[in-house]
Write a protein that holds these residues in place. Structure first.
Motif, PDB file in Angstrom:
ATOM      1  N   VAL A  35     -10.766   6.953  10.615  1.00 33.28           N
ATOM      2  CA  VAL A  35      -9.408   6.444  10.803  1.00 33.28           C
ATOM      3  C   VAL A  35      -9.233   5.119  10.075  1.00 33.28           C
ATOM      4  N   ARG A  36      -7.971   4.798   9.809  1.00 35.20           N
ATOM      5  CA  ARG A  36      -7.603   3.485   9.281  1.00 35.20           C
ATOM      6  C   ARG A  36      -6.567   2.893  10.222  1.00 35.20           C
ATOM      7  N   TYR A  72      -0.861   0.539  13.977  1.00 32.16           N
ATOM      8  CA  TYR A  72      -0.567   1.624  13.045  1.00 32.16           C
ATOM      9  C   TYR A  72      -1.870   2.383  12.794  1.00 32.16           C
ATOM     10  N   MET A  73      -1.815   3.717  12.819  1.00 31.07           N
ATOM     11  CA  MET A  73      -3.029   4.513  12.649  1.00 31.07           C
ATOM     12  C   MET A  73      -2.838   5.632  11.638  1.00 31.07           C
ATOM     13  N   GLN A  74      -3.820   5.779  10.768  1.00 34.41           N
ATOM     14  CA  GLN A  74      -3.906   6.944   9.890  1.00 34.41           C
ATOM     15  C   GLN A  74      -5.195   7.687  10.221  1.00 34.41           C
ATOM     16  N   ILE A  75      -5.075   8.972  10.532  1.00 35.50           N
ATOM     17  CA  ILE A  75      -6.264   9.801  10.753  1.00 35.50           C
ATOM     18  C   ILE A  75      -6.628  10.446   9.422  1.00 35.50           C
ATOM     19  N   VAL A  76      -7.731  10.005   8.854  1.00 36.32           N
ATOM     20  CA  VAL A  76      -8.211  10.566   7.590  1.00 36.32           C
ATOM     21  C   VAL A  76      -8.958  11.865   7.854  1.00 36.32           C
ATOM     22  N   GLN A 102       3.529  16.987  14.498  1.00 31.55           N
ATOM     23  CA  GLN A 102       2.575  17.360  13.448  1.00 31.55           C
ATOM     24  C   GLN A 102       1.202  17.706  14.020  1.00 31.55           C
ATOM     25  N   GLY A 103       1.133  17.846  15.351  1.00 31.03           N
ATOM     26  CA  GLY A 103      -0.140  18.192  15.975  1.00 31.03           C
ATOM     27  C   GLY A 103      -1.095  17.024  16.068  1.00 31.03           C
ATOM     28  N   ASN A 104      -0.536  15.829  16.262  1.00 28.96           N
ATOM     29  CA  ASN A 104      -1.331  14.593  16.354  1.00 28.96           C
ATOM     30  C   ASN A 104      -2.170  14.368  15.098  1.00 28.96           C
ATOM     31  N   THR A 105      -1.512  14.565  13.956  1.00 35.70           N
ATOM     32  CA  THR A 105      -2.165  14.327  12.669  1.00 35.70           C
ATOM     33  C   THR A 105      -1.259  13.462  11.797  1.00 35.70           C
ATOM     34  N   THR A 106      -1.860  12.843  10.798  1.00 37.79           N
ATOM     35  CA  THR A 106      -1.102  12.121   9.779  1.00 37.79           C
ATOM     36  C   THR A 106      -1.417  12.747   8.427  1.00 37.79           C
ATOM     37  N   ASP A 107      -0.403  12.906   7.608  1.00 35.81           N
ATOM     38  CA  ASP A 107      -0.559  13.532   6.293  1.00 35.81           C
ATOM     39  C   ASP A 107      -1.016  12.462   5.298  1.00 35.81           C
ATOM     40  N   THR A 108      -2.283  12.522   4.920  1.00 36.13           N
ATOM     41  CA  THR A 108      -2.818  11.500   4.010  1.00 36.13           C
ATOM     42  C   THR A 108      -2.249  11.644   2.602  1.00 36.13           C
ATOM     43  N   THR A 109      -1.788  12.844   2.235  1.00 40.87           N
ATOM     44  CA  THR A 109      -1.193  13.018   0.902  1.00 40.87           C
ATOM     45  C   THR A 109       0.128  12.259   0.796  1.00 40.87           C
ATOM     46  N   LYS A 110       0.740  11.984   1.960  1.00 39.63           N
ATOM     47  CA  LYS A 110       1.974  11.197   2.004  1.00 39.63           C
ATOM     48  C   LYS A 110       1.707   9.771   2.488  1.00 39.63           C
ATOM     49  N   ASN A 111       0.435   9.453   2.659  1.00 44.77           N
ATOM     50  CA  ASN A 111       0.012   8.127   3.130  1.00 44.77           C
ATOM     51  C   ASN A 111       0.700   7.751   4.444  1.00 44.77           C
ATOM     52  N   GLN A 112       0.719   8.699   5.372  1.00 44.80           N
ATOM     53  CA  GLN A 112       1.371   8.468   6.661  1.00 44.80           C
ATOM     54  C   GLN A 112       0.493   7.652   7.611  1.00 44.80           C
ATOM     55  N   LYS A 133       0.808  -1.221   0.000  1.00 42.47           N
ATOM     56  CA  LYS A 133       0.000   0.000   0.000  1.00 42.47           C
ATOM     57  C   LYS A 133       0.843   1.275   0.000  1.00 42.47           C
ATOM     58  N   GLY A 134       2.165   1.132  -0.019  1.00 44.80           N
ATOM     59  CA  GLY A 134       3.033   2.303  -0.042  1.00 44.80           C
ATOM     60  C   GLY A 134       2.869   3.182   1.182  1.00 44.80           C
ATOM     61  N   ILE A 135       2.721   2.555   2.338  1.00 41.37           N
ATOM     62  CA  ILE A 135       2.487   3.292   3.581  1.00 41.37           C
ATOM     63  C   ILE A 135       3.790   3.886   4.103  1.00 41.37           C
ATOM     64  N   ASN A 136       3.717   5.143   4.501  1.00 45.18           N
ATOM     65  CA  ASN A 136       4.853   5.860   5.072  1.00 45.18           C
ATOM     66  C   ASN A 136       4.695   5.855   6.593  1.00 45.18           C
ATOM     67  N   VAL A 137       5.474   5.031   7.278  1.00 41.21           N
ATOM     68  CA  VAL A 137       5.358   4.890   8.732  1.00 41.21           C
ATOM     69  C   VAL A 137       6.135   6.007   9.423  1.00 41.21           C
TER      70      VAL A 137
END
Length: 212
Positions: free
Chosen positions: A182-183, A77-81, A57-67, A44-48
């Motif tokens: 979230v994912r 592992y958590m991504q906040i969409v 980053q203010g408790n955020t994940t950058d979805t444009t970078k698939n963080q 999935k090309g996930i950036n951990v």
């Protein structure tokens, strides 16, 4: 509906167990689980990112970078969409939370369960979540839970509670309101009862909304 749900989960469990030889140790199963998680991350090309970077980053994940942030103490592992409308559940508060979800079994890379499609779409999973001094506990309402129908347990997977300190649990009160989304990649020990027993990791796509 319950019969179909039960058959889907039983099939997934049989497939998971059939991949284990009788001589396989728990360490072997954990290694296989870790390999499945790594393969999914690569596919999935996930950036951990680290928890330290997540905080910066203010408790955020950058979805444009698939963080996705890795929580080292749980292996989740958590991504906040979408952080969502509303506030987090406060300390000392118990809230009803409504959930929509889709679950994939990462060992088989297959869709396992969802309450977002077809016959399952009429039922929103309802859980009661309590924040006790920053520690979250939760249970499903057996009368309104596809997860309960499938796995016969009111216990909410520990991995589902990882996002709670970081997302708003609110209601859709206007066109500008948004559900928290979230994912999660959840290892077996943070998953539901079937995942724990069969030692397989899961991927969940989840939305949360405050209930009445």
């Amino acid at each position: 509906m319950k019969k179909i749900t039960f058959l889907l989960v039983m099939l997934a469990s049989v497939l998971a167990f059939s991949s284990c030889s009788h001589s396989e140790t728990y360490a072997d199963q954990l290694e296989r689980e870790n390999n499945a998680i790594h393969a999914f991350i690569v596919k999935k090309g996930i950036n951990v990112i680290s928890e330290e970077q997540f905080t910066k980053q203010g408790n955020t994940t950058d979805t444009t970078k698939n963080q996705y942030v890795l929580f080292s103490n749980t292996g989740v592992y958590m991504q906040i969409v979408e952080k969502g409308t509303g506030e987090t559940i406060k300390k000392g508060e118990t809230a009803t939370v409504l959930c929509r979800f889709t679950e994939r079994n990462l060992l088989r890379d297959t869709l396992q369960l969802s309450n977002q499609f077809l016959i399952f779409g009429a039922k929103v999973d309802k859980m009661s979540v309590t924040n006790t001094s920053g520690t979250y506990t939760a249970s499903f309402d057996p009368s309104s839970s596809v997860m309960y129908d499938a796995y016969k347990s009111t216990s909410v997977p520990a991995g589902w509670l990882v996002p709670m300190p970081y997302v708003g649990i609110g209601r859709l009160t206007s066109a500008a309101s948004k559900l928290s989304h979230v994912r999660l990649i959840i290892p077996s020990q943070q998953g539901h009862i079937n995942a724990t027993r069969a030692v397989y990791p899961s991927f969940f796509d989840l939305t949360f909304q405050r209930g009445l």
